[in-house]
Design an enzyme around this catalytic site. Sequence first.
Site, PDB file in Angstrom:
ATOM      1  N   GLU A 259       0.881  -1.238  -0.092  1.00 41.08           N
ATOM      2  CA  GLU A 259       0.072   0.070  -0.103  1.00 41.08           C
ATOM      3  C   GLU A 259       1.014   1.231   0.006  1.00 41.08           C
ATOM      4  OE1 GLU A 259      -2.689   2.227  -0.516  1.00 41.08           O
ATOM      5  OE2 GLU A 259      -3.345   0.155  -0.303  1.00 41.08           O
ATOM      6  N   SER A 260       0.861   1.951  -1.147  1.00 40.86           N
ATOM      7  CA  SER A 260       1.747   2.968  -1.260  1.00 40.86           C
ATOM      8  C   SER A 260       1.791   4.345  -0.204  1.00 40.86           C
ATOM      9  CB  SER A 260       1.971   3.570  -2.592  1.00 40.86           C
ATOM     10  OG  SER A 260       0.522   4.194  -2.860  1.00 40.86           O
TER      11      SER A 260
ATOM     12  N   CYS B 102       4.498  -2.272  -8.506  1.00 40.22           N
ATOM     13  CA  CYS B 102       3.350  -1.993  -7.883  1.00 40.22           C
ATOM     14  C   CYS B 102       3.289  -0.736  -7.012  1.00 40.22           C
ATOM     15  CB  CYS B 102       2.550  -3.292  -7.212  1.00 40.22           C
ATOM     16  SG  CYS B 102       0.745  -2.915  -7.541  1.00 40.22           S
TER      17      CYS B 102
ATOM     18  N   HIS C  55       3.809  -7.908 -10.444  1.00 38.29           N
ATOM     19  CA  HIS C  55       4.441  -8.530  -9.354  1.00 38.29           C
ATOM     20  C   HIS C  55       5.196  -9.630  -9.654  1.00 38.29           C
ATOM     21  CE1 HIS C  55       2.354  -6.464  -6.025  1.00 38.29           C
ATOM     22  NE2 HIS C  55       1.265  -6.194  -6.744  1.00 38.29           N
TER      23      HIS C  55
ATOM     24  N   GLU D 115       7.479 -10.987  -8.258  1.00 43.89           N
ATOM     25  CA  GLU D 115       7.860 -11.761  -7.032  1.00 43.89           C
ATOM     26  C   GLU D 115       6.973 -12.885  -6.687  1.00 43.89           C
ATOM     27  OE1 GLU D 115       6.904  -8.764  -7.008  1.00 43.89           O
ATOM     28  OE2 GLU D 115       5.435  -8.484  -5.426  1.00 43.89           O
TER      29      GLU D 115
HETATM   30  N1  GLN Z   1      -3.411  -0.248  -4.681  1.00 43.19           N
HETATM   31  C1  GLN Z   1      -2.056  -0.312  -4.164  1.00 43.19           C
HETATM   32  C2  GLN Z   1      -1.370   1.268  -3.998  1.00 43.19           C
HETATM   33  O1  GLN Z   1      -2.299   2.212  -4.542  1.00 43.19           O
HETATM   34  C3  GLN Z   1      -0.957  -0.984  -4.862  1.00 43.19           C
HETATM   35  C4  GLN Z   1      -1.346  -2.486  -4.762  1.00 43.19           C
HETATM   36  C5  GLN Z   1      -0.388  -3.318  -4.756  1.00 43.19           C
HETATM   37  O2  GLN Z   1       0.995  -2.840  -4.536  1.00 43.19           O
HETATM   38  N2  GLN Z   1      -0.517  -4.802  -5.147  1.00 43.19           N
HETATM   39  O3  GLN Z   1      -0.748   1.499  -3.389  1.00 43.19           O
END
Ligand code: GLN
Length: 195
Positions: free
Chosen positions: A48-49, A78, A175, A177
């Site tokens: 989650e950024s 991501c 992703h 990983e």
């Molecule tokens: N939706 C997340 C974000 O906005 C990112 C999702 C993820 O890293 N799989 O930070």
Amino acid sequence: MARIGVLALQGAFLEHIQALRRLGAETREVRLPAHLAGLDGLIIPGGESTTIGKLAVAYDLMDPLRDFGQTHAIWGTCAGAIFLSRDARRHQPLLRLMDITVERNAFGSQVNSFEIDLDVPALHMVDPEGKPYHAIFIRAPLIESVAGKAEVLASLPDGQIVAAREGRLLATSFHPELTRDDRFHQLFMEMAKSD
Ligand code: GLN
């Protein structure tokens, strides 16, 4: 062998560490500025950024990460790609190291997650056969645009950008990983080693 750290504040950092170990890299979880010393490169994982950004501020990592990115390789997957970007069109802490604009959660609620085969010519460097790359997207961002020295590495069939590179900086919406295909990790290790 490259020494690659993985930012371990939140998100899928263990999976990156496992992929790097499969390739024989020396790895380290990075939680504090001192943990960056001696590394050739750093991966910022998905998660989650907003949370990653807030924790990076709380642990005084923002400037050390920016300094590290001036001279070293960093790869954001991501949420990590969002954190690397110059602009995410929202108010949240960003490293702003890469000249890319991203759109968070760009695929809406109906296609939160999907998988697709991508053609990624940049992977030919580590895989001359150049077979398609099976990418996994989870509430993924899109790379809306690249500017300056940033270049597109992969796009969806409709042309939307999902991977970009700017010198030693790499951003992927998906992703690697979470698969057993380690070609992106191989590519990043090459980027981290080259002068
Ligand atoms: N939706 C997340 C974000 O906005 C990112 C999702 C993820 O890293 N799989 O930070």
